[in-house]
Write an enzyme that holds these catalytic residues in place. Structure first.
Site, PDB file in Angstrom:
ATOM      1  N   LYS A  34       0.848  -1.209   0.000  1.00  0.00           N
ATOM      2  CA  LYS A  34       0.000   0.000   0.000  1.00  0.00           C
ATOM      3  C   LYS A  34       0.872   1.244   0.000  1.00  0.00           C
ATOM      4  CE  LYS A  34      -1.645   1.567   4.089  1.00  0.00           C
ATOM      5  NZ  LYS A  34      -1.399   2.958   4.500  1.00  0.00           N
ATOM      6  N   ASN A  35       1.875   1.276   0.901  1.00  0.00           N
ATOM      7  CA  ASN A  35       2.643   2.514   1.093  1.00  0.00           C
ATOM      8  C   ASN A  35       3.667   2.750   0.004  1.00  0.00           C
ATOM      9  OD1 ASN A  35       1.100   2.995   3.275  1.00  0.00           O
ATOM     10  ND2 ASN A  35       2.609   2.352   4.783  1.00  0.00           N
ATOM     11  N   ARG A 105      -3.868  10.693   3.850  1.00  0.00           N
ATOM     12  CA  ARG A 105      -2.647  11.483   4.008  1.00  0.00           C
ATOM     13  C   ARG A 105      -1.818  11.439   2.743  1.00  0.00           C
ATOM     14  NH1 ARG A 105       0.637  13.458   7.758  1.00  0.00           N
ATOM     15  NH2 ARG A 105       2.872  13.292   7.476  1.00  0.00           N
ATOM     16  N   CYS A 129      -4.759  12.848  12.678  1.00  0.00           N
ATOM     17  CA  CYS A 129      -5.627  11.687  12.515  1.00  0.00           C
ATOM     18  C   CYS A 129      -5.595  10.953  13.854  1.00  0.00           C
ATOM     19  CB  CYS A 129      -5.121  10.806  11.394  1.00  0.00           C
ATOM     20  SG  CYS A 129      -3.594  10.010  11.812  1.00  0.00           S
ATOM     21  N   ARG A 134       0.576  13.970  12.716  1.00  0.00           N
ATOM     22  CA  ARG A 134       0.961  13.838  11.294  1.00  0.00           C
ATOM     23  C   ARG A 134       1.429  15.177  10.723  1.00  0.00           C
ATOM     24  NH1 ARG A 134      -1.220   8.879   9.786  1.00  0.00           N
ATOM     25  NH2 ARG A 134       0.547   8.701   8.382  1.00  0.00           N
ATOM     26  N   ASP A 320       4.280   0.245  12.161  1.00  0.00           N
ATOM     27  CA  ASP A 320       3.039  -0.325  11.636  1.00  0.00           C
ATOM     28  C   ASP A 320       2.793  -1.749  12.122  1.00  0.00           C
ATOM     29  OD1 ASP A 320       3.441   1.256   8.361  1.00  0.00           O
ATOM     30  OD2 ASP A 320       2.879   2.046  10.321  1.00  0.00           O
ATOM     31  N   ILE A 342       7.354   6.461  17.342  1.00  0.00           N
ATOM     32  CA  ILE A 342       7.158   7.206  16.085  1.00  0.00           C
ATOM     33  C   ILE A 342       5.903   8.074  16.129  1.00  0.00           C
ATOM     34  CG2 ILE A 342       6.839   7.001  13.576  1.00  0.00           C
ATOM     35  CD1 ILE A 342       9.599   6.053  14.455  1.00  0.00           C
ATOM     36  N   ARG A 412      -8.520  -0.324   4.459  1.00  0.00           N
ATOM     37  CA  ARG A 412      -7.613   0.664   3.882  1.00  0.00           C
ATOM     38  C   ARG A 412      -6.256   0.037   3.584  1.00  0.00           C
ATOM     39  NH1 ARG A 412      -5.965   3.931   7.186  1.00  0.00           N
ATOM     40  NH2 ARG A 412      -5.083   5.154   5.481  1.00  0.00           N
TER      41      ARG A 412
END
Ligand code: EPZ
Length: 456
Positions: A34-35, A105, A129, A134, A320, A342, A412
């Site tokens: 995804k990223n 984002r 968020c 962010r 993550d 983070i 997502r």
């Protein structure tokens, strides 16, 4: 504030029913990252030629990003799921509206390419968020150092190149923190700049390396990608290309953790093992047997020992995977200390896991987990992408069944999540149900509007 009223407006909710005490076996396919796909979609703005992207996962974030690109004139043909065609030959100026940018984002990644291509860009100012503030000051400072004029007005970031060449100018940028998004934004801004740019204290994530590989295929001159000092020699234009998105290391890690938590034996592929070194190390420490063969990883777990983790930028332990790994530690022997460094609000799963009978104390983003013998299935609602994955993993190991809501978060970032778990033998089903979850668990960090924004 949890938006309870959404349940009254829409009484029917999708939820996943999971019967606990699952054991998993077999093999599943890992989807494209995804990223990586999100930033590669943004990078396709940098050429008028056709860009073909393969292995793009079918996720709600990806669909939203495509809509954002279409809103500024990008042509996208994704009839062939295996290879989507993107053409930005007919871009038009335009503000990328709040309602679109408020979706994800990653839309903010467009500011670099649009500025380079059109000499100006205007995007809604991303808010916070539910995992944290962010911030974007590193993006904006870097763009200013490259020669852009940045103005924040009425909730928009307006960027413009004022020199008569309408071209950014290479320079040396030192990031205040190794921000993944800022590194990506500035690489995409620098590839068409005049002269050389060096980005120091750059993030090193594999998704950045994937971006640089695609940009170099298009004719960019980027060296030392994946190190903390990336060098970009500006070029005059970029050509089209065909590129395959790397496998999703976070999806891969989530399934390895689910297998370990259920004392199972599974194989996942394709993966790039070196993208998962920090997780594999911790899984071995906690008692799993790991074997690697080419682009496949197999895991076999018979016992789970408590281990400590502290999240860090790549190649450290990925933030993550912090929530999913916490779910693994719930029934471990002994204690484990989980430190999130983070994001400032990425512990939304802790209350939910404790409602299932876990024993976790949380203070200043440090969770101290004492292993318990059993967990009880509950009706719960996840509040962000990776927290919802964590409660699914915990539900697989619980003594009885759970009903989990918050699937809009899960969808997502995980393609066909419950189908893949079902293929491995989990007793899991997605259904429409009345509003069932206990939503009193925790006040979210931001209002529901902000939550919808830049969700993780
Ligand atoms: C990317 O987010 C990923 N998202 C995130 O994945 C991931 O968790 C994160 O990198 C860290 O690895 C995408 O790639 C779309 P950052 P990004 O800028 O770029 C602070 C998921 O679950 N910061 O590296 O937004 C920031 O506030 C998502 O898939 C500043 O202070 O991450 C945060 O605390 C979640 N100033 C930290 O750095 C800035 O200008 C990391 O942010 C920028 C960031």
């Amino acid at each position: 504030m949890i938006c309870e009223n959404e349940n009254k407006l829409n009484p029917k909710f999708e939820s996943i029913k999971i019967n606990g005490r699952c054991s998993l076996q077999g093999r599943i396919k890992i989807s494209g990252a995804k990223n990586s796909a999100l930033v590669l979609l943004a990078a396709s703005l940098l050429t008028k030629d056709n860009v073909y992207l393969k292995n793009v996962p079918d996720l709600s974030d990806i669909r939203k990003m495509k809509n954002i690109l279409k809103s500024i004139g990008v042509k996208i043909d994704d009839k062939d799921r295996e290879k989507i065609l993107i053409n930005s030959g007919n871009l038009h100026f335009g503000n990328i509206a709040h309602n679109l940018v408020n979706e994800i984002r990653a839309s903010f990644f467009c500011i670099g390419p649009l500025l380079s291509k059109l000499g100006q860009a205007s995007l809604a100012l991303p808010g916070g968020c539910n995992i944290g503030e962010r911030r974007i000051e590193e993006h904006l400072k870097g763009l200013q150092q490259l020669g852009a004029t940045i103005e924040e007005k009425d909730g928009f970031v307006n960027a413009r190149i004022n020199n008569n060449k309408k071209r950014l100018k290479g320079t040396h940028i030192r990031l205040g923190c190794p921000s993944v998004g800022a590194t990506e934004t500035l690489i995409m801004a620098a590839v068409l700049a005049e002269g050389k740019t060096i980005i120091s204290n750059a993030a090193r994530e594999p998704e950045i390396q994937d971006l640089c590989e695609m940009l170099n295929k298009m004719g960019a001159k980027i060296t030392k990608a994946g190190t903390s000092e990336v060098c970009i020699e500006g070029v005059n234009y970029l050509n089209g290309c065909s590129h395959e998105v790397i496998p999703d290391r976070i999806e891969a890690g989530t399934f390895l953790i689910a297998a370990a938590a259920t004392l199972s034996c599974i194989t996942i592929s394709p993966v790039i093992p070196s993208h998962l070194n920090s997780l594999l190390q911790k899984l071995k420490e906690s008692g799993s047997d790991i074997s690697i063969k080419d682009d496949a990883i197999s895991i076999k777990t018979e016992t789970i020992k408590g281990v400590n983790i502290e999240t860090a930028p790549f190649p450290g332990f990925p933030t993550d995977l912090q929530a999913p790994f916490t779910a693994l530690m719930l029934k471990a022997t002994g204690k484990s200390i989980i430190k999130e460094t983070i994001f400032e609000n990425r512990m939304n799963h802790i209350d939910l896991l404790n409602k299932m009978g876990a024993s976790i104390k949380l203070e200043n983003n440090i969770a101290t987990v004492s292993g318990v013998k059993k967990l009880s299935g509950r009706n719960l609602k996840g509040s962000d992408l990776r927290s919802t994955a964590a409660i699914v993993i915990a539900a697989l190991t619980a003594d009885n069944s759970s009903l989990i809501e918050g699937l809009e978060h899960l969808d997502r970032g995980y393609e066909d999540f419950e189908f893949k778990l079902k293929k491995l033998g989990a007793n899991i089903k997605r259904d429409l149900t009345e509003n069932i979850a206990d939503t009193s668990h925790k006040q979210n960090f931001f209002t529901s509007d902000a939550q919808n924004f830049y969700a993780a």
